[in-house]
Write an enzyme that holds these catalytic residues in place. Structure first.
Site, short mmCIF file in Angstrom:
data_model
loop_
_atom_site.label_atom_id
_atom_site.label_comp_id
_atom_site.label_asym_id
_atom_site.label_seq_id
_atom_site.Cartn_x
_atom_site.Cartn_y
_atom_site.Cartn_z
N GLU A 376 0.84 -1.20 0.00
CA GLU A 376 0.00 0.00 0.00
C GLU A 376 0.88 1.26 0.00
OE1 GLU A 376 -3.07 -0.46 -0.53
OE2 GLU A 376 -4.22 1.24 0.15
N THR A 490 -12.68 3.77 -13.99
CA THR A 490 -11.63 3.54 -13.00
C THR A 490 -11.89 2.26 -12.19
OG1 THR A 490 -10.26 4.63 -11.33
CG2 THR A 490 -12.63 4.91 -11.13
#
Ligand SMILES: *[C@@H]1O[C@H](CO)[C@@H](O)[C@H](O)[C@H]1NC(C)=O
Ligand SMILES: *[C@@H]1O[C@H](CO)[C@@H](O)[C@H](O)[C@H]1NC(C)=O
Ligand SMILES: *[C@@H]1O[C@H](CO)[C@@H](O)[C@H](O)[C@H]1NC(C)=O
Ligand SMILES: *[C@@H]1O[C@H](CO)[C@@H](O)[C@H](O)[C@H]1NC(C)=O
Ligand SMILES: *[C@@H]1O[C@H](CO)[C@@H](O)[C@H](O)[C@H]1NC(C)=O
Ligand SMILES: *[C@@H]1O[C@H](CO)[C@@H](O)[C@H](O)[C@H]1NC(C)=O
Length: 795
Positions: A376, A490
């Protein structure tokens, strides 16, 4: 008698042969011929069914299935403040809705029909009248986008998933409009910028203040894409008008460097964070500027894309990734990059920037090689202060099976057809089959340094990650043959519009909702009032002296003013311009490429490993995990030993200079790939210089001898102070420009600058920064601190 025996023998031989066929695949591994691709495609398809069927069995009618404990993952009904859960889980079957187009894309018409029927049973009243507070952006991209795209599939006769009018009555579009109507009240603010959350039943009424008034740029701008599409499909322009106003408004809040701060209070326009970049909280702003420009044929959006991308190129672009920078100064503000930014190379492909996309995508590859997933957040440099996590390279250590790396790999493959990308897909497929698969779905990794699993499968695993993986291997997918301008949202939902639809919308669309048309009039009035209140004249725009030396990865300024003490090699090799063209022509006759262009001709393939060896450290439990590009079978099959080599690491020092002149920035003009011409030098400029001494190896792998140094007339300088510069008379040092405003120079490239645009400012240096002076020698070369820059010419 004898005949009979023979027959039996023959039969047993045949069955042995059939058995052999079943056990050994009918292709050679890494040949990537059509049988091999077909096999991978089928394997991905099986994974999709595995995840989906487990959700339908154990998760439905809740939003997700927990892949380890095999129970539904539902909204947190007890704790409304559990935002990470509740923002996306509205108790509205998120995974079901988000997966509809995945089934359409694999072409399973029967399953698609079943799911549409299941949707109908789940939503008999065609609405989302649920008392749930959810995040507007996430719900838009997963639910509104998923429903719109599934509707496109169901109504387009050229698609496998097409359902004829007796089977399908447009119900998914009705549901999408209902959801959009419930989200739209978020835009009823005095600025027209949306708050971050709404309640699907009670609008914004019952939501705590702090859950409304902090919103980020991606979330405020992005619904424009799905909502505009909804307007095209319904003829109701309110969705477009309201969200497009917000999109443009967001862009108007950019800094003078055209960088957008990531986070705002939508009511008061206060900026909460002036950080900018391409990752979380801002990613889809760029994405939808470009994708909206293409899908809706919209020149204004294209200009926004160009301006915002140029600002990134000048301020945020680094060799292997884009850094987070402060929006007003352009200085680097973090020493990490985040996983979401891995999407950017895919977007660059759409913009035609394949070369830079290739380099940036390599960074994700190296992260996957090291950690078996994309962290992340990953630190490209250790913290400077001595905090206890100083040496932990992963400030956020999880990987929830996000799609971005797979997405970019897919788009790069479509653009280059380099088998390098198929090999990445093969590894990821293998990881899904072994490390991510669990009892009832796919588990993300909670801690990449330890390999522990998460009991969660977010809806994007089926909606995006496995979908892009499937498409990577599915050469013949109908999307790849379509002549429509298919654009992926997206959330990886394909959208397409025909020119006819665009024309008729422009003629006939109407906003019939007085609430929203009046609101738009009001926010425009508010805006005019607000602008009147601002100071019209900005403080005296005296020339600001340039003069801060910022090293490519320097974080704090103290570090940045000294020359880099390390012998670092921080300039990328701009490889073969026009690479894309070359590959495509080599591929024109099918799969006949003898070698992978990336593997064989990119001589910086291992530069990342070298440069970030301090923070790319494979955890112990993955010690048998090998870098994909050097897997034996792959390497021996696709590397061309004639060319395949790594460049010698540079021993020169490189550093960036930032110039800050007043006036409007003008992009350098590229001439024949070799010369960058600058008519003016106004605005923010970033120039990378490489300091070359005899004996050093430059960024192109050349070792320098004395000759070129001696030839130069080194005493011929314009400023008296240069007499004090010892280096001029010693064995010499030279500078060479390597990059200007993010545009790399080729090995023999040069920069030509209008003399009066740069030297005229010289007298106005203030002395608080480093002591630099600009001059020019008899060869018209720029002198930087009395040292010639051999390839910058003033004219
Ligand atoms: C959540 O959805 C389930 C299934 O549709 C339903 O039974 C339940 O009542 C819902 N829970 C709440 C609190 O709305
Ligand atoms: C950099 O390289 C030069 C020449 O190879 C060497 O003399 C010098 O000690 C190096 N400096 C550092 C800090 O490693
Ligand atoms: C990184 O490379 C440098 C230079 O080759 C070496 O000195 C250092 O030990 C390496 N660090 C790690 C963690 O391997
Ligand atoms: C650059 O110039 C040198 C010397 O003229 C030449 O040998 C080299 O091939 C050139 N490099 C490129 C990339 O054109
Ligand atoms: C060079 O710069 C000066 C001052 O900015 C400007 O007046 C002049 O027109 C420029 N010359 C060219 C050829 O662009
Ligand atoms: C320096 O700035 C002053 C105004 O601050 C200006 O009058 C002067 O012409 C400038 N000098 C040069 C060499 O540009």
């Amino acid at each position: 008698m004898s005949i009979r025996i023979r027959l039996i023998l023959l039969f047993s031989l045949l069955s042995g042969f059939v058995k052999a066929l079943q056990t050994t695949p009918p292709f050679k591994e890494y040949s990537f011929n059509k049988y091999e691709l077909e096999s991978y495609k089928e394997q991905v398809q099986n994974l999709i069914y595995y995840g989906l069927d487990n959700y339908l069995h154990y998760g439905y009618p809740y939003d997700e299935v927990k892949p380890i404990s095999c129970i539904p993952k539902s909204r947190n009904f007890e704790n409304a403040g559990d935002l990470p859960t509740n923002d996306v889980l509205g108790n509205f079957t998120t995974t079901l809705i988000d997966s509809l187009t995945t089934v359409a894309i694999i072409g399973d018409k029967q399953k698609f029909k079943e799911l549409v029927t299941l949707m109908k049973d789940t939503y008999p009243n065609s609405n989302f009248n649920i008392p749930a507070t959810i995040q507007v952006f996430e719900t838009t991209i997963r639910v509104v986008g998923g429903l719109i795209s599934a509707h496109l599939y169901a109504t387009d006769p050229s698609k496998k998933a097409y359902m004829n009018p007796e089977e399908y009555d447009g119900f998914l579009l009705t549901l999408a409009s209902d959801m959009a109507d419930r989200l739209l009240p978020a835009y009823l603010t005095s600025t027209g910028l949306p708050v971050s959350r709404v309640n699907l039943r009670y609008k914004t009424g019952r939501i705590p203040h702090d859950q409304l008034y902090e919103n980020n740029v991606a979330a405020m701008a992005s619904p424009m894409f799905e909502f505009t599409m909804l307007s095209y499909l319904t003829g109701d322009s309110k969705y477009e008008q309201v969200t497009r106003y917000a999109f443009n408004k967001v862009w108007s809040m950019k800094s003078r460097l055209n960088l957008l701060p990531i986070s705002f209070n939508p009511e008061q326009r206060l900026c909460y964070s002036t950080m900018s970049g391409i990752g979380a909280s801002i990613d889809s702003f760029y994405e939808y500027a470009l994708k909206g420009a293409v899908l809706f044929d919209d020149a204004e959006l294209y200009r926004i894309w160009e301006d915002s991308y140029e600002a990134l190129r000048i301020n945020s672009k680094s060799d292997w990734f884009y850094t987070n920078v402060e929006a007003n100064s352009g200085y680097i503000v973090t020493n990490w990059i985040d996983s979401l930014s891995a999407f950017f190379p895919g977007l660059q492909v759409l913009a035609g920037e394949v070369e830079d996309a290739t380099l940036k995508n390599l960074m994700s590859l190296k992260l996957w090689n090291t950690y078996g997933g994309i962290p992340e957040r990953w630190k490209f440099e250790s913290d400077k202060d001595n905090n206890e996590n100083k040496d932990n390279p992963l400030p956020l250590e999880w990987y929830p099976l996000r799609p971005e790396f797979i997405e970019s790999t897919y788009f790069l493959y479509r653009a280059t057809r380099d088998p390098f990308y198929l090999n990445i897909g093969k590894q990821i497929l293998n990881d899904f089959q072994t490390r991510f698969k669990s009892k009832c779905g796919f588990s993300g990794i909670q801690h990449l340094l330890h390999g522990t699993s998460q009991d969660r499968m977010e809806s994007f695993v089926l909606s995006e990650s496995l979908k892009y993986l499937f498409l990577l291997f599915d050469e013949n997918n109908e999307l790849h043959k379509s002549r429509d301008n298919v654009i992926f949202s997206t959330e990886a939902h394909p959208f397409w519009l025909k020119p006819k639809q665009i024309r008729s919308y422009k003629i006939a669309a109407k906003n019939n909702d007085p609430l929203y048309s009046n609101h738009l009039i009001q926010v425009k009035l508010n805006e005019a009032k607000y602008l009147k209140g601002l100071h019209k004249v900005k403080a005296g725009s005296k020339l600001k002296k340039l003069a801060r030396q910022i090293f490519d990865s320097g974080i704090d300024n103290e570090e940045a003013i000294k020359p880099n003490p390390k012998n670092s090699s921080n300039t990328e090799r701009p490889f073969n311009n026009g690479m894309c063209k070359k590959i495509i022509s080599e591929y024109a006759n099918g799969y006949t490429l003898p070698s992978s262009p990336l593997l064989s001709r990119l001589n910086v393939l291992f530069d990342i490993d070298r440069r970030y060896n301090n923070t790319l450290i494979r955890p112990e439990y993955l010690k048998d995990y090998q870098g994909m590009e050097i897997r034996n079978g792959f390497y021996s099959h696709w590397a061309d030993p004639k060319y395949s080599k790594s460049k010698v690491p540079a021993t020169t020092e490189s550093f960036d200079l930032i110039f800050d002149y007043t006036g409007d920035y003008e992009s350098p003009i590229e001439i024949d790939n070799d010369i960058l011409k600058c008519k003016s030098f106004n605005g923010r400029r970033k120039l990378r210089l490489e300091r070359v001494r005899p004996g050093t190896v430059d960024t192109f792998g050349n070792r320098y001898s004395f000759e070129p140094f001696i030839e130069l007339d080194r005493k011929d300088v314009t400023k008296k102070t240069c007499d004090k510069v010892d280096e001029l008379y010693s064995s010499a040092v030279l500078y060479r420009a390597a990059m200007l405003d993010g545009i790399p120079l080729s090995e023999n490239g040069s920069i030509h600058i209008n003399k009066s645009a740069i030297i005229v400012h010289e007298g106005n240096d203030t002395t608080d920064d480093i002591d630099i002076s600009l001059g020019m020698n008899r060869n018209n070369q720029l002198l930087f601190g009395c040292i010639p820059v051999v390839n910058i010419f003033l004219e």
